[in-house]
Design a protein around this motif. Structure first.
Motif, PDB file in Angstrom:
ATOM      1  N   PHE A   1       0.843  -1.203   0.000  1.00  0.00           N
ATOM      2  CA  PHE A   1       0.000   0.000   0.000  1.00  0.00           C
ATOM      3  C   PHE A   1       0.878   1.252   0.000  1.00  0.00           C
ATOM      4  O   PHE A   1       0.638   2.196  -0.765  1.00  0.00           O
ATOM      5  CB  PHE A   1      -0.906  -0.043   1.235  1.00  0.00           C
TER       6      PHE A   1
ATOM      7  N   ILE B   1       1.152   4.193  -2.820  1.00  0.00           N
ATOM      8  CA  ILE B   1       1.030   5.634  -2.541  1.00  0.00           C
ATOM      9  C   ILE B   1       2.192   6.393  -3.169  1.00  0.00           C
ATOM     10  O   ILE B   1       2.015   7.453  -3.765  1.00  0.00           O
ATOM     11  CB  ILE B   1       1.004   5.868  -1.011  1.00  0.00           C
TER      12      ILE B   1
ATOM     13  N   LYS C   1       7.570   8.386  -6.416  1.00  0.00           N
ATOM     14  CA  LYS C   1       7.947   9.430  -5.460  1.00  0.00           C
ATOM     15  C   LYS C   1       9.078   8.987  -4.558  1.00  0.00           C
ATOM     16  O   LYS C   1       9.438   9.686  -3.617  1.00  0.00           O
ATOM     17  CB  LYS C   1       6.739   9.801  -4.583  1.00  0.00           C
TER      18      LYS C   1
ATOM     19  N   LEU D   1       8.570   7.957   1.212  1.00  0.00           N
ATOM     20  CA  LEU D   1       7.234   8.512   1.418  1.00  0.00           C
ATOM     21  C   LEU D   1       6.237   7.408   1.762  1.00  0.00           C
ATOM     22  O   LEU D   1       5.448   7.523   2.701  1.00  0.00           O
ATOM     23  CB  LEU D   1       6.791   9.250   0.156  1.00  0.00           C
TER      24      LEU D   1
ATOM     25  N   ILE E   1       6.943   5.957   5.413  1.00  0.00           N
ATOM     26  CA  ILE E   1       6.497   6.733   6.571  1.00  0.00           C
ATOM     27  C   ILE E   1       4.982   6.813   6.648  1.00  0.00           C
ATOM     28  O   ILE E   1       4.428   6.913   7.723  1.00  0.00           O
ATOM     29  CB  ILE E   1       7.101   8.159   6.636  1.00  0.00           C
ATOM     30  N   SER E   2       4.321   6.752   5.489  1.00  0.00           N
ATOM     31  CA  SER E   2       2.873   6.877   5.581  1.00  0.00           C
ATOM     32  C   SER E   2       2.198   5.603   6.055  1.00  0.00           C
ATOM     33  O   SER E   2       1.090   5.665   6.569  1.00  0.00           O
ATOM     34  CB  SER E   2       2.282   7.348   4.254  1.00  0.00           C
TER      35      SER E   2
ATOM     36  N   PRO F   1       2.955   3.298  10.663  1.00  0.00           N
ATOM     37  CA  PRO F   1       2.094   3.144  11.853  1.00  0.00           C
ATOM     38  C   PRO F   1       1.123   1.979  11.746  1.00  0.00           C
ATOM     39  O   PRO F   1       0.768   1.378  12.749  1.00  0.00           O
ATOM     40  CB  PRO F   1       1.335   4.472  11.922  1.00  0.00           C
ATOM     41  N   PHE F   2       0.715   1.630  10.517  1.00  0.00           N
ATOM     42  CA  PHE F   2      -0.236   0.534  10.370  1.00  0.00           C
ATOM     43  C   PHE F   2       0.376  -0.807  10.749  1.00  0.00           C
ATOM     44  O   PHE F   2      -0.338  -1.755  11.030  1.00  0.00           O
ATOM     45  CB  PHE F   2      -0.753   0.442   8.920  1.00  0.00           C
TER      46      PHE F   2
ATOM     47  N   MET G   1       2.378  -1.368  13.275  1.00  0.00           N
ATOM     48  CA  MET G   1       2.677  -1.524  14.705  1.00  0.00           C
ATOM     49  C   MET G   1       1.867  -2.644  15.387  1.00  0.00           C
ATOM     50  O   MET G   1       2.442  -3.461  16.097  1.00  0.00           O
ATOM     51  CB  MET G   1       2.440  -0.205  15.453  1.00  0.00           C
TER      52      MET G   1
ATOM     53  N   LEU H   1      -7.197  -1.486  -1.512  1.00  0.00           N
ATOM     54  CA  LEU H   1      -6.735  -0.102  -1.363  1.00  0.00           C
ATOM     55  C   LEU H   1      -5.648   0.227  -2.390  1.00  0.00           C
ATOM     56  O   LEU H   1      -5.659   1.305  -2.997  1.00  0.00           O
ATOM     57  CB  LEU H   1      -6.181   0.119   0.049  1.00  0.00           C
TER      58      LEU H   1
ATOM     59  N   ARG I   1      -7.178   0.950  -5.682  1.00  0.00           N
ATOM     60  CA  ARG I   1      -7.792   2.289  -5.707  1.00  0.00           C
ATOM     61  C   ARG I   1      -6.733   3.370  -5.926  1.00  0.00           C
ATOM     62  O   ARG I   1      -6.897   4.287  -6.733  1.00  0.00           O
ATOM     63  CB  ARG I   1      -8.490   2.605  -4.372  1.00  0.00           C
ATOM     64  N   ILE I   2      -5.639   3.241  -5.187  1.00  0.00           N
ATOM     65  CA  ILE I   2      -4.610   4.286  -5.248  1.00  0.00           C
ATOM     66  C   ILE I   2      -3.933   4.287  -6.617  1.00  0.00           C
ATOM     67  O   ILE I   2      -3.669   5.346  -7.200  1.00  0.00           O
ATOM     68  CB  ILE I   2      -3.570   4.074  -4.123  1.00  0.00           C
TER      69      ILE I   2
ATOM     70  N   LEU J   1      -6.029   5.928  -9.075  1.00  0.00           N
ATOM     71  CA  LEU J   1      -5.964   7.380  -8.860  1.00  0.00           C
ATOM     72  C   LEU J   1      -4.735   7.973  -9.540  1.00  0.00           C
ATOM     73  O   LEU J   1      -4.809   9.026 -10.186  1.00  0.00           O
ATOM     74  CB  LEU J   1      -5.864   7.603  -7.356  1.00  0.00           C
ATOM     75  N   HIS J   2      -3.619   7.275  -9.413  1.00  0.00           N
ATOM     76  CA  HIS J   2      -2.385   7.753 -10.040  1.00  0.00           C
ATOM     77  C   HIS J   2      -2.528   7.802 -11.558  1.00  0.00           C
ATOM     78  O   HIS J   2      -2.029   8.706 -12.214  1.00  0.00           O
ATOM     79  CB  HIS J   2      -1.220   6.828  -9.679  1.00  0.00           C
TER      80      HIS J   2
END
Lengths: 234, 53, 212
Positions: free
Chosen positions: C140, C144, C148, C152, C155-156, C159-160, C162, C202, C205-206, C209-210
């Protein structure tokens, strides 16, 4: 009803309303925040166990509450953006992220300082501290992601998705770190059970929670205005 | 419910708060500073944007 | 599915690289400790967790880049194909070629370091499941941060990961002290399936979007 909902849909209406209520909200926020803090710092009785150091509660608890509430706020806007494509939602998400980041930082900071006299340490890998720290990282990540895309539409959608997935993650993180270790005292106030602190301490706490909330709302009004103007100028 | 009355009789007492004054007051002062800096930064950014227009 | 597997197999660097790096970490970490010390066993668990995290990040870095850049995804969408299915197959291929060997290597090193004495099958499955969870999450992140740079994405989504790390830590704890860990294994397994499905969706979807 339509008039009430219009600021949610039209950016122009929102800006008008924003400018109109901003000074009042700011004044109210500062008034209640200072009132709560002054009563809490100087007038509330001393705590039998922690002495005067407990007075940090009037700052720490509001910050801790809003650090989470703001994330939920962001998630609701993300949801509405992804489903109904509400125009001002991305600006709301972004401004909430700025404020949430600051508030979470302050919650961590005040908690750390409070820890020194009460626990004898400024940092522990305790469940709630860790989950708040992860929350702080999540805010930072959101801001970074939003800033790294040139295309505003892509940035908005991706930010909204991350905020939405993140909010599902918050209770999971909370549960899992609770399971992992806990040192933190249980919450002093709760909506469902009787509070464990005396009314004389509770009253200033409630005033400061309300005051900080209104003050943060006023900051939100200002930041969102900046975000909207910046997006328009782009 | 205990009474909500002024707990300190002198300024020194209020500042020291037993031994805990340094922790309590520094937290509040830093928070105040952070709030002010945050608010001033965004006012400044807002003004810059308006001037550009 | 078979096509994806074959495609990944041909890009040796992409699947062999993570396995080799994992092996290197596993070999390197005892060298930094006294070989007779009890620290070896106690620190092994955390080294295993962190290296799995790192490997998931490395193996998912750029997992969608090639198909995105050569226009395969775009073509798939214009032909009315399912992007979800494409992502699903891609991740499945990486589970077979990367996660499973790593789980196997992880088990071998756990035995070699004395962290696991029995329940080998449970340990193998546990490491495999946590690999699936971490890979799905980092995929995922990779979606994102298409074009890039990997940081990026990491870090985004870090947290998921953990809760998965905490769960896996508990699992390793119980298995090394020979407590029944079948419940934890079931929890890991269930979580891995849910995470895999949700994050595949997900990702699709992303990526869409790109492309738009």
């Amino acid at each position: 009803m339509k008039n009430l909902l219009l600021p949610l849909i039209s950016v122009k209406e929102y800006l008008n309303l924003n400018k109109m209520i901003y000074p009042y909200v700011l004044f109210l926020g500062i008034f209640f925040m200072l009132l709560g803090w002054i009563v809490g710092l100087l007038f509330a009785p001393i705590d039998a166990v922690q002495g005067h150091s407990y007075r940090i509660i009037y700052l720490h608890v509001p910050m801790a509450i809003y650090s989470q509430l703001i994330y939920w706020f962001m998630a609701i806007w993300s949801f509405s953006f992804l489903i109904w494509k509400i125009k001002i939602a991305p600006s709301m998400i972004l401004s909430a992220a700025y404020i949430g980041c600051m508030v979470t930082f302050l919650a961590l900071l005040s908690g750390s300082v409070w820890g020194i006299p009460t626990w004898g340490t400024w940092w522990q890998w305790d469940a709630r501290i860790t989950s708040t720290f992860i929350l702080f990282i999540m805010y930072l990540a959101l801001l970074t992601v939003n800033n790294s895309f040139q295309n505003t539409n892509t940035a908005d959608q991706i930010t909204a998705w991350i905020a939405l997935v993140g909010v599902i993650n918050i209770p999971i993180i909370k549960k899992s770190v609770d399971w992992w270790s806990t040192l933190h005292q249980p919450a002093s106030i709760s909506l469902t059970t009787e509070s464990s602190i005396d009314l004389s301490m509770l009253i200033p706490l409630l005033i400061s929670i309300i005051g900080v909330g209104i003050f943060l709302f006023s900051l939100g009004l200002k930041v969102s205005r900046w975000v909207i103007y910046r997006r328009e100028s782009d | 419910m205990e009474k909500i009355i002024l707990q300190f009789h002198t300024l020194e007492e209020a500042l020291l708060m037993g031994d805990h004054g340094i922790y309590v007051w520094s937290t509040y002062i830093i928070t105040g500073l952070v709030f002010s800096i945050f608010s001033i930064t965004f006012s400044w950014k807002l003004r810059n944007l308006k001037e550009d227009e | 599915m078979i096509t994806e597997l074959f495609k990944l197999f041909q890009r040796t660097r992409d699947w062999l690289g993570p396995i080799l790096i994992f092996t290197m970490i596993m070999i390197a970490f005892p060298l930094s400790l006294n070989i007779y010390s009890a620290d070896l066993i106690s620190s092994f668990e955390s080294v295993l967790v962190i290296s799995l995290l790192m490997i998931a990040f490395i193996s998912c870095d750029g997992i969608f880049n090639e198909d995105f850049l050569d226009g395969s995804f775009e073509m798939l969408i214009s032909e009315g194909g399912s992007l979800f299915q494409a992502v699903f197959e891609k991740l499945c291929a990486s589970f077979v070629l990367i996660s499973f060997p790593i789980a196997l290597a992880g088990l071998l090193f756990s035995i070699a370091n004395g962290a696991i004495n029995q329940n080998y099958m449970i340990a193998l499955l546990g490491i495999f499941f946590v690999n699936i969870i971490l890979n799905s999450i980092f995929a995922f992140g990779s979606a994102i941060s298409l074009n890039k740079g990997a940081i990026l994405g990491v870090i985004s989504v870090l947290p998921f990961s953990m809760p998965a790390i905490i769960l896996f830590g508990r699992f390793l704890d119980s298995i090394s002290s020979n407590i029944s860990s079948i419940n934890l294994l079931q929890l890991l397994g269930g979580t891995s399936i849910i995470t895999f499905l949700i994050f595949s969706w997900l990702c699709s979807r992303i990526i869409k979007l790109h492309i738009e």
